[in-house]
Design a protein around this motif. Structure first.
Motif, mmCIF file in Angstrom:
data_model
loop_
_atom_site.group_PDB
_atom_site.id
_atom_site.type_symbol
_atom_site.label_atom_id
_atom_site.label_comp_id
_atom_site.label_asym_id
_atom_site.label_seq_id
_atom_site.Cartn_x
_atom_site.Cartn_y
_atom_site.Cartn_z
ATOM 1 N N GLU A 1 -3.617 -15.075 -5.348
ATOM 2 C CA GLU A 1 -4.367 -14.319 -4.338
ATOM 3 C C GLU A 1 -3.693 -12.960 -4.089
ATOM 4 O O GLU A 1 -4.367 -11.935 -3.925
ATOM 5 C CB GLU A 1 -4.440 -15.111 -3.013
ATOM 6 C CG GLU A 1 -5.261 -16.410 -3.098
ATOM 7 C CD GLU A 1 -4.632 -17.492 -3.981
ATOM 8 O OE1 GLU A 1 -3.390 -17.615 -3.980
ATOM 9 O OE2 GLU A 1 -5.377 -18.195 -4.683
ATOM 10 N N GLU A 2 -2.362 -12.954 -4.104
ATOM 11 C CA GLU A 2 -1.646 -11.671 -3.926
ATOM 12 C C GLU A 2 -1.908 -10.720 -5.089
ATOM 13 O O GLU A 2 -2.012 -9.510 -4.908
ATOM 14 C CB GLU A 2 -0.139 -11.925 -3.810
ATOM 15 C CG GLU A 2 0.289 -12.377 -2.425
ATOM 16 C CD GLU A 2 1.776 -12.675 -2.384
ATOM 17 O OE1 GLU A 2 2.506 -11.904 -1.768
ATOM 18 O OE2 GLU A 2 2.187 -13.675 -2.997
ATOM 19 N N GLU B 1 0.840 -1.203 0.000
ATOM 20 C CA GLU B 1 0.000 0.000 0.000
ATOM 21 C C GLU B 1 0.875 1.253 0.000
ATOM 22 O O GLU B 1 0.589 2.235 -0.678
ATOM 23 C CB GLU B 1 -0.924 -0.021 1.227
ATOM 24 C CG GLU B 1 -1.863 1.152 1.243
ATOM 25 C CD GLU B 1 -3.103 0.922 2.083
ATOM 26 O OE1 GLU B 1 -3.249 -0.168 2.666
ATOM 27 O OE2 GLU B 1 -3.928 1.865 2.151
ATOM 28 N N ARG C 1 -5.284 -9.238 -4.541
ATOM 29 C CA ARG C 1 -5.221 -8.244 -3.449
ATOM 30 C C ARG C 1 -4.577 -6.946 -3.927
ATOM 31 O O ARG C 1 -5.054 -5.852 -3.641
ATOM 32 C CB ARG C 1 -4.419 -8.808 -2.263
ATOM 33 C CG ARG C 1 -5.303 -9.451 -1.188
ATOM 34 C CD ARG C 1 -4.575 -9.539 0.141
ATOM 35 N NE ARG C 1 -3.321 -10.258 0.053
ATOM 36 C CZ ARG C 1 -3.203 -11.582 0.122
ATOM 37 N NH1 ARG C 1 -4.284 -12.326 0.275
ATOM 38 N NH2 ARG C 1 -2.028 -12.165 0.044
ATOM 39 N N GLU D 1 -6.984 -5.019 -6.109
ATOM 40 C CA GLU D 1 -8.030 -4.357 -5.304
ATOM 41 C C GLU D 1 -7.478 -3.137 -4.584
ATOM 42 O O GLU D 1 -8.112 -2.088 -4.506
ATOM 43 C CB GLU D 1 -8.606 -5.342 -4.269
ATOM 44 C CG GLU D 1 -9.446 -6.472 -4.861
ATOM 45 C CD GLU D 1 -10.562 -5.947 -5.753
ATOM 46 O OE1 GLU D 1 -11.119 -4.886 -5.470
ATOM 47 O OE2 GLU D 1 -10.857 -6.614 -6.766
ATOM 48 N N LEU D 2 -6.273 -3.294 -4.061
ATOM 49 C CA LEU D 2 -5.617 -2.203 -3.338
ATOM 50 C C LEU D 2 -5.405 -0.994 -4.255
ATOM 51 O O LEU D 2 -5.679 0.151 -3.881
ATOM 52 C CB LEU D 2 -4.255 -2.727 -2.843
ATOM 53 C CG LEU D 2 -3.519 -1.933 -1.791
ATOM 54 C CD1 LEU D 2 -4.383 -1.727 -0.557
ATOM 55 C CD2 LEU D 2 -2.230 -2.683 -1.408
#
Ligand code: SF4
Length: 482
Positions: free
Chosen positions: A305-306, A269, A309, A312-313
């Motif tokens: 999955e990463e 992030e 993620r 989405e982030l």
């Protein structure tokens, strides 16, 4: 396999044609058949009276096939001879191997650029299609996708303006090296120590380039951070580089700012926030595949999955132009697995999806491990991606080909209308000057006649750092160009 070039000098072109049929092989070159092994391909050119004769021959495992043609000697030139020789050899090899490469005789890496040039010359759509299919033997489906890509590019192509340039900035680090990779990308383990010195040197190069750009009154059009994986370095280093970029160049009127975030295992992030804050308008989050077994097989740390993620982030942080890269033909990947990946990626609705075809360069680990001849359904995957992506509102907007690609396939970038990457188009069309910074970056100086002068930086980070002062003396070439 030996290639004999008898009475002609078409070495590069002959090898390119032969590689369409016999990829990923090193050839011996001879000028006389008497010195040859059992398996040979021979081309011969000879003028006799009013004609120039062309002859092509193949012998493999005792099987022999030959072909010949002639043209009038009057008005003959070597360029014309090169085409006739390549065509003769191509048709002979099609017969011998009982196959017809879909890109036909087009061995160059930029089929769309060829169409753009034909459009510039005033050819109509049907004339261009005819030239592709009848002169170069390109299949109808490849001609079609290339033409569609050119149509998307037409309104986006840069008009030549020597004062407008793009900037490429190289961050050549990755956490691990993918088995198919031949880019300059050192794994973190071996290169981690070089990063501080690299970032410092790169900042210095940006200052020098900035000074040239500003003193010559140049306008920056697009910026591209690539690698490697730029997000392999820390958020602080990323901030340092991007801040330096905005200090050295006037970015107030740029049309696009790309950062290849690339591998999901490097995306945090904090880094995405830096990228956003420093003005990037487009990023890539590249899964290559969403099959974890295949990811492990190709040496990519991180999981599907990463990737999801990270995507989405990035959306949460407000990125509204996200591209995702896939590769067709990865080792151990089945058609069903690729289909599953593509379908899931489409359902995420990224702004762009780029479908690469697996390429095996000699320096890639996969190649060295002798896995280059794996047969796989890459062609089926590429066909599926064309059908699905164009059916879901993604337009093909840039395309390039590479040597040693499985089934001679192409790489195609797709985007939703208005989300095309201008930089990707410009790098392929070669009509805009691109100033490169960082190791392995190349500067392409394009003049008004469209001829290109390349200024290369050193290939490896340690060379780039240690020979930095020497390298900077080359910048005079850039300075003097404008
Ligand atoms: S992420 Fe890209 S540049 Fe890095 S090792 Fe993998 S293929 Fe090479």
């Amino acid at each position: 396999m030996t290639i004999i070039l008898n009475n002609n000098n078409y070495k590069y072109e002959t090898e390119a044609v032969v590689k369409l049929f016999i990829p990923a092989v090193r050839f011996n070159f001879l000028i006389d058949e008497r010195d040859a092994d059992d398996d040979v391909i021979m081309t011969r050119m000879k003028q006799c009276g009013a004609y120039v004769y062309f002859y092509a021959y193949i012998r493999e495992n005792g099987r022999v096939m030959r072909s010949s043609c002639k043209t009038e000697a009057e008005g003959f030139d070597l360029k014309n001879g090169e085409f006739l020789m390549c065509r003769l050899l191509f048709l002979l090899l099609c017969r011998f191997f009982d196959t017809k490469p879909r890109w036909g005789l087009l061995t160059g890496i930029r089929p769309v650029r060829k169409i753009n040039l034909l459009l510039q010359k005033g050819l109509t759509e049907s004339e261009i299609r005819k030239e592709f299919t009848e002169k170069y033997y390109v299949s109808d489906d490849k001609t079609d996708i290339a033409y569609r890509t050119a149509m998307v590019q037409q309104p986006l192509l840069p008009s030549f303006d020597k004062k407008t340039v793009s900037i490429y900035i190289s961050v050549p680090f990755c956490p691990t090296r993918c088995s198919y990779c031949s880019f300059v990308s050192h794994s973190m383990d071996s290169a981690f120590k070089l990063i501080p010195a690299y970032v410092k040197a790169l900042c210095r190069e940006l200052e020098i380039l900035g000074e040239i750009v500003n003193s010559k009154g140049l306008k920056i059009d697009t910026v591209y951070y690539g690698g490697g994986t730029p997000t392999s370095i820390s958020a602080e280093d990323l901030f340092r580089l991007m801040k330096k970029t905005s200090e050295c160049f006037d970015l107030s009127s740029i049309r696009e700012y790309n950062v290849e975030a690339g591998r999901a295992d490097t995306i945090t992030e904090e880094k995405l926030a830096v990228i956003k804050e420093m003005g990037a308008t487009r990023i890539s989050v590249n899964p290559q595949t969403l099959n974890n077994d295949v990811l492990r097989e190709i040496g990519r740390r991180g999981t599907a999955e990463e990737v999801l993620r990270a995507y989405e982030l990035a959306r949460k942080l407000g990125f509204d132009n996200i591209n995702m890269d896939l590769i067709a033909g990865l080792p151990t990947e089945s058609f069903e697995s690729f289909k599953n990946t593509l379908d899931r990626i489409i359902s995420l609705e990224p702004d762009g999806i780029t479908v690469h075809s697996l390429t095996l360069k000699r320096s890639a680990g996969l190649y060295r491990n002798g896995r280059e001849n794996i047969t796989n359904p890459a062609c089926e995957m590429v066909n599926y991606s064309i059908e699905q992506l164009t059916g879901h509102g993604y337009n093909p907007y840039y395309m390039y080909r590479q040597k040693n690609t499985v089934d001679n396939l192409e790489n195609i970038g797709y985007a939703r209308p208005g989300r095309e990457s201008l930089y990707n188009i410009y790098i392929m069309d070669e009509t805009q000057t691109i100033l490169g910074a960082g190791c392995a970056a190349s500067t392409k100086l394009v003049d008004e006649n469209n001829s290109i002068t390349r200024v290369m930086n050193y290939k490896f980070p340690y060379e780039y750092i240690n020979r930095f002062d020497e390298l900077m003396t080359k910048k005079d070439e850039i300075r003097n160009f404008f």
